[in-house]
Design an enzyme around this catalytic site. Structure first.
Site, PDB file in Angstrom:
ATOM      1  N   ARG A  25      28.047 -35.923 -56.342  1.00 21.15           N
ATOM      2  CA  ARG A  25      29.019 -36.310 -55.309  1.00 21.15           C
ATOM      3  C   ARG A  25      28.910 -35.435 -54.059  1.00 21.15           C
ATOM      4  O   ARG A  25      29.916 -35.181 -53.380  1.00 21.15           O
ATOM      5  CB  ARG A  25      30.460 -36.260 -55.841  1.00 21.15           C
ATOM      6  N   ARG A  29      34.322 -36.680 -49.954  1.00 18.64           N
ATOM      7  CA  ARG A  29      35.503 -36.475 -49.116  1.00 18.64           C
ATOM      8  C   ARG A  29      35.753 -35.029 -48.719  1.00 18.64           C
ATOM      9  O   ARG A  29      36.547 -34.768 -47.822  1.00 18.64           O
ATOM     10  CB  ARG A  29      36.736 -37.033 -49.840  1.00 18.64           C
ATOM     11  N   ARG A  38      33.331 -42.783 -43.322  1.00 18.30           N
ATOM     12  CA  ARG A  38      34.054 -43.732 -44.165  1.00 18.30           C
ATOM     13  C   ARG A  38      35.121 -44.471 -43.364  1.00 18.30           C
ATOM     14  O   ARG A  38      35.320 -45.673 -43.541  1.00 18.30           O
ATOM     15  CB  ARG A  38      34.688 -43.004 -45.355  1.00 18.30           C
TER      16      ARG A  38
END
Length: 344
Positions: A25, A29, A38
């Site tokens: 990942r 975020r 995003r």
């Protein structure tokens, strides 16, 4: 040249003074540049299916940190969607899917031959990345393992104990096994297309493997991984496969040899000293710093990074976290981990 890439050298069994490093990942975020891209895409699935923007977020952590590998930005639940399941994401709660709990539900799924119409944008992302990545950076493709993907398709969402999938396995074994077989076949074709598009390595994520015990682990985690790996190696000789049966515990033992994978990824519950003695003897291992260190940082991060490198220094090793980096991670702690690893 491919043979000079640090990650591929580790996967080929080479022991290196400084192991290659990437993070699960790593496009996510915790990075402000990811959040901006995003927002530009509109929502998570739109980002996955926009090749230019998906390639952009894949490249962001490479530009920022110089990781030795980039992993395709996508999601393990794109295969259910490509098979005909409804998929959407609820903000703050995660994915939702239409459920497969009866033969009638299963009959609504499309054939594997139809998945590529939905998944073609993913292959386009891989093609863009294959041309855009630095020459020293390895491109990793991935998919979810059949068991893990099935748990979401059966429950319609993530669950803490995968109880709906276990219930279907017990109550309607033929239906459960038919679903796993369909996912397995689709996964082989999906990963094969990623390789054709330019992926140099593929990884199979079995996030919920740990909830399978005894013979069920062999039948529904190990065997599908073996089947996928064997099929990919027959189609694409020389392409390495990383397997991640997360929280498999003692079932990690022999998993690499039995499945034919080239590298065994370890979660952070596995003691590195034990793993070096019992798992690294079978080949390359990947891991396994606890993700919490990316939040807390400090001397504990430095000490644990050094301890993992020391434990695995006598064999092939890819440094990584034991699970994906979390949204609350501090980007500066990622740099501290890299500096510690590379001796900066």
């Amino acid at each position: 040249m491919a043979e000079q890439k640090k990650l591929l050298r580790a996967l080929a069994g080479e022991t290196q003074d400084v192991p290659p490093i990437w993070m699960m990942r790593q496009a996510g975020r915790y990075l402000p540049e990811y959040r901006a891209t995003r927002a530009q895409a509109g929502d998570f699935l739109s980002l996955c299916y926009n090749p230019e923007l998906a390639a952009e977020v894949t490249l962001q952590p490479i530009r920022r940190y110089g990781f030795d590998a980039a992993i395709l930005f996508a999601d393990i639940l794109l295969i259910p969607q490509a098979l005909g399941a409804d998929l959407w994401f609820v903000t703050g709660e995660g994915p939702r899917l239409s459920t497969i709990t009866t033969e009638a539900d299963f009959a609504k799924l499309g054939p594997v031959t139809d998945i590529h119409e939905t998944l073609n944008p993913i292959y386009e992302t891989v093609k863009i990345l294959a041309g855009a990545l630095p020459k020293e950076t390895t491109l990793i493709g991935f998919a979810g393992a059949p068991w893990t993907v099935a748990t979401y398709m059966i429950a319609g969402r993530g669950t803490p104990d995968q109880a709906p999938a276990h219930a279907l396995r017990q109550e309607n074994t033929p239906l459960f096994e038919a679903l796993l077989a369909r996912i397995t076949e689709a996964t082989i074709d999906y990963l094969s297309k990623q390789i054709e598009a330019g992926a140099e390595v593929v990884k199979i994520f079995d996030s919920w493997a740990g909830s399978l015990k005894g013979d069920d682990f062999r039948k529904y985690a190990l065997q599908p991984c073996l089947q996928i790996t064997a099929a990919l190696k027959e189609r694409h000789p020389g392409i390495p496969v990383i397997g991640f049966p997360r929280e498999a515990g003692e079932n990690y033992l022999g998993f690499a040899k039995e499945t034919g994978i080239d590298c065994l990824a370890l979660d952070n519950s596995v003691d590195p000293v034990w793993a070096a003695q019992h798992l690294q003897v079978d080949g390359c291992v990947q891991g396994n710093l606890a993700s919490r260190h990316m939040v807390t940082g400090g001397q504990d991060l430095v000490d644990e990074t050094r301890a993992i490198v020391k434990a695995f220094k006598n064999g092939p090793h890819i440094f990584n976290l034991g699970h994906g980096i979390t949204p609350d991670a501090d980007p500066d702690n990622v740099q501290l981990m890299i500096d510690t690893l590379r001796g900066g």
